[in-house]
Design an enzyme around this catalytic site. Structure first.
Site, PDB file in Angstrom:
ATOM      1  N   HIS A  85       7.314   0.282   2.212  1.00  0.00           N
ATOM      2  CA  HIS A  85       6.226  -0.593   1.727  1.00  0.00           C
ATOM      3  C   HIS A  85       5.725  -1.494   2.861  1.00  0.00           C
ATOM      4  O   HIS A  85       4.519  -1.648   3.077  1.00  0.00           O
ATOM      5  CB  HIS A  85       6.742  -1.503   0.605  1.00  0.00           C
ATOM      6  CG  HIS A  85       7.201  -0.759  -0.616  1.00  0.00           C
ATOM      7  ND1 HIS A  85       8.097  -1.277  -1.505  1.00  0.00           N
ATOM      8  CD2 HIS A  85       6.871   0.465  -1.087  1.00  0.00           C
ATOM      9  CE1 HIS A  85       8.293  -0.419  -2.483  1.00  0.00           C
ATOM     10  NE2 HIS A  85       7.566   0.648  -2.245  1.00  0.00           N
ATOM     11  N   CYS A  88       7.398  10.738  -4.164  1.00  0.00           N
ATOM     12  CA  CYS A  88       7.831  11.698  -3.126  1.00  0.00           C
ATOM     13  C   CYS A  88       9.097  11.254  -2.403  1.00  0.00           C
ATOM     14  O   CYS A  88       9.965  12.079  -2.111  1.00  0.00           O
ATOM     15  CB  CYS A  88       6.753  11.902  -2.068  1.00  0.00           C
ATOM     16  SG  CYS A  88       5.082  11.867  -2.653  1.00  0.00           S
ATOM     17  N   CYS A  90       3.931   7.173  -3.963  1.00  0.00           N
ATOM     18  CA  CYS A  90       4.728   8.036  -3.071  1.00  0.00           C
ATOM     19  C   CYS A  90       5.979   7.332  -2.531  1.00  0.00           C
ATOM     20  O   CYS A  90       7.095   7.797  -2.742  1.00  0.00           O
ATOM     21  CB  CYS A  90       3.837   8.581  -1.950  1.00  0.00           C
ATOM     22  SG  CYS A  90       4.743   9.385  -0.638  1.00  0.00           S
ATOM     23  N   PHE A 113      14.756  32.301  17.460  1.00  0.00           N
ATOM     24  CA  PHE A 113      15.805  32.962  16.691  1.00  0.00           C
ATOM     25  C   PHE A 113      17.112  32.153  16.750  1.00  0.00           C
ATOM     26  O   PHE A 113      17.430  31.645  17.813  1.00  0.00           O
ATOM     27  CB  PHE A 113      16.013  34.360  17.274  1.00  0.00           C
ATOM     28  CG  PHE A 113      16.863  35.242  16.426  1.00  0.00           C
ATOM     29  CD1 PHE A 113      16.380  35.742  15.228  1.00  0.00           C
ATOM     30  CD2 PHE A 113      18.149  35.565  16.828  1.00  0.00           C
ATOM     31  CE1 PHE A 113      17.168  36.570  14.455  1.00  0.00           C
ATOM     32  CE2 PHE A 113      18.938  36.391  16.043  1.00  0.00           C
ATOM     33  CZ  PHE A 113      18.453  36.891  14.860  1.00  0.00           C
ATOM     34  N   LEU A 148       0.841  -1.195   0.000  1.00  0.00           N
ATOM     35  CA  LEU A 148       0.000   0.000   0.000  1.00  0.00           C
ATOM     36  C   LEU A 148       0.881   1.250   0.000  1.00  0.00           C
ATOM     37  O   LEU A 148       2.099   1.160   0.173  1.00  0.00           O
ATOM     38  CB  LEU A 148      -0.912  -0.034   1.218  1.00  0.00           C
ATOM     39  CG  LEU A 148      -1.939  -1.180   1.162  1.00  0.00           C
ATOM     40  CD1 LEU A 148      -2.512  -1.464   2.547  1.00  0.00           C
ATOM     41  CD2 LEU A 148      -3.043  -0.844   0.168  1.00  0.00           C
TER      42      LEU A 148
END
Ligand code: FDA
Ligand code: COM
Length: 518
Positions: free
Chosen positions: A133, A83, A78, A496, A74
């Protein structure tokens, strides 16, 4: 192979997926509770981001979803080809860029790009991707309780029925989630060896490219081109339109665009905007690309490697034939804001329905379909969302560009870093990832801009080139939608040095009754 009654760990899933990939296991991987007589509320055809999230949401709401995917895992493209390798390549591009700019200074060795290999990184990815996976299969079964059949092509028979391997499944609803693939342009020679798209690059590359031509100007072109160039593989992008100005990206500020594209050129990439790719040359293997440039001149680029990055399209012929489903003018499945197609009881989600082809959209439209199927009316609003891409930088933006804001609100103010009107480059913006550059190459530390409606004092757009600000933009998107003002930004607490300087810069101006640019 029935897996419902066994619990596979990550290592066991990895091994099973490997055995499928080498052809040792050919049968479907079935995770269905045969003792459950409840009807299926929805069959999700495709278990990528859209299908998996949709099914998980529907299950969480008390429904019974079934996911079918032809891959043995599934998560879809990606973690397999999109990705995850993209982020690996972009991180490598950034590291290589860092090594190159700092070469031979301080403790940095002389940078030798002959050790940077595209093939090595792709092999590394290929050998490691099964971890993701395996996790997808494990999480979906053990944590989310979603039933599925993997390693099995689904054939849609009608609006309730899907054939999978030897079986047939019937549900109240179908959710089509089959994704999209690279749209191959009609260019003579496109089938030669050495021509890849994002998927075949991962699966089939078996040599080290020495020069690269990228056809197309998509995000993939910019991201993969920046990586190839960073490895020392001379790269040329042939784009029909100016980079980042195509129709698929919205709200790209022109100053940000100029910083990004000139930054790519400064790193040796050749970018031909407004050009046309005419032919891919060579006998069996690609040897060159013939192109026409913006001024009408024809050139031939020597290359042994071509990447097609011309955008994506879904495969819909079967769905149109069996269901009579309607498509939009670009060839994507037409849906309304509830993800309903033109056929009652059939929903479509993810890349299949078109732009934006992004994970947040894929996952959220899966959720949208689930909620509507489960009787909780929900509409998906895609009018405003944050966006990003990588070069050797991380480039992020949300809301309106300066020009769009000026057109919409008339009176706006702009806070930017570096400011306009300086007589020499300054080492700002500055934060993680750019501290060394500040003292050696101030002009490459980054660029950022915040745009405010001067009357309401609301932030209406934010734009950033640098490192480490992508996360902030997820939240900035939400804050902009809630109407955050320059005064509220000035009241926030910056950590910062921070990647985007919007909080402290806002505080420098928020005291003004009538706001001015900074
Ligand atoms: P997806 O393609 O993931 O899933 C479709 C599934 O359907 C596949 O698993 C396929 O096997 C299955 N299937 C198809 N036909 C079938 C059939 N007949 N029977 C059974 N199964 C079938 N986005 C982002 O937000 N951040 C990023 O960094 C990137 N990076 C990125 C890089 C590259 C190179 C690309 C090409 C794309 C991205 N994206 C991205 C976009 C993102 O990858 C994309 O939007 C989602 O993966 C889409 O998810 P879907 O579920 O729609 O399709
Ligand atoms: C992530 C895949 S790589 S999914 O969206 O979690 O299914």
């Amino acid at each position: 192979m029935q897996l419902n009654n066994v619990t596979l760990g990550i290592a066991e899933w990895r091994d099973l997926i490997r055995r499928v990939e080498i052809g040792e296991v050919r049968e479907p991987l079935v995770n269905i509770d045969d003792s459950d007589a409840a009807p299926w509320d929805a069959i999700f055809v495709g278990g990528g981001a859209a299908g998996r999230f949709g099914a998980a949401y529907l299950k969480a709401m008390g429904g019974r979803p079934l996911v079918v995917d032809r891959w043995p895992f599934l998560g879809g493209s990606c973690p397999h080809q999109a990705c995850v390798p993209h982020h690996l390549f972009s991180e490598a591009a950034r590291e290589l860029d860092y090594m190159r700019w700092n070469s031979g200074t301080l403790w940095f060795p002389k940078f030798d790009d002959s050790t940077a290999s595209i093939l090595d990184l792709i092999s590394l990815f290929r050998s490691g991707r099964a971890a993701a996976h395996a996790f997808m299969n494990w999480q979906t079964k053990e944590q989310l309780g979603v039933e599925y059949v993997l390693n099995a092509e689904a054939t849609v028979i009608d609006c309730h029925t899907v054939n999978v391997a030897d079986g047939s499944y019937t549900a109240r609803n179908l959710v089509l989630a089959t994704g999209a693939q690279t749209a191959h342009p009609r260019i003579p020679g496109i089938r030669k060896r050495g021509v890849f798209d994002f998927a075949s690059l991962i699966e089939d590359l078996d040599y080290e490219p020495t020069k690269c031509v990228i056809v197309g100007g998509s995000k993939v072109a910019m991201e993969y081109g920046s990586f190839f160039q960073a490895t020392g593989c001379q790269t040329t992008i042939l784009s029909r339109s100016p980079l980042m100005r195509g129709t698929s990206l919205h709200h790209v500020d022109e100053d940000l665009r100029i910083f990004v594209v000139s930054g790519m050129r400064a790193r040796g990439l050749t970018v031909h905007e407004d050009s046309a790719t005419l032919e891919i040359l060579g006998d069996e293997h690609v040897e060159g690309v013939r192109a026409r440039l913006a001024d009408g001149a024809e050139i031939v680029l020597d290359t042994d490697f071509v990447l097609l990055a011309t955008g994506e399209l879904p495969a819909t012929a079967e769905l149109v034939r069996t269901l009579g489903i309607e498509l939009d003018e670009h060839g994507f499945v037409e849906v309304d804001t509830q993800m309903r197609t033109s056929v009652a009881g059939v929903y479509a989600v993810g890349d299949l329905i078109g732009s934006p082809l992004e994970m947040f959209k894929a996952r959220k439209c899966g959720m949208t379909a689930a909620r509507n199927i489960m009787g909780e009316p929900y509409t998906l609003d895609l009018s405003q969302y944050p966006d990003f891409l990588h070069t050797t930088y991380e480039v992020t933006w949300v809301g309106l560009t300066e020009q769009e804001a000026r057109e919409k609100y008339g009176e706006i103010i702009v806070i930017q870093m570096p400011p306009n009107g300086l007589d020499q480059p300054i080492p700002l913006p500055l934060a993680e990832g750019s501290m060394l550059y500040a003292f050696t190459r101030p002009e490459i530390t980054g660029y950022q801009k915040a745009v405010f409606d001067a009357r309401s004092r609301r932030l209406v757009g934010a734009h950033h080139v640098g490192f480490g600000a992508k996360d902030a933009f997820q939240y900035l998107d939400h804050l902009i939608k809630r109407g955050i003002t320059i005064d509220e930004l000035g009241e926030m607490n910056e950590l910062f040095l921070n990647p985007e300087h919007f909080i402290q810069l806002s505080r420098l101006r928020a005291g003004q009754h009538a706001l001015h640019d900074l």
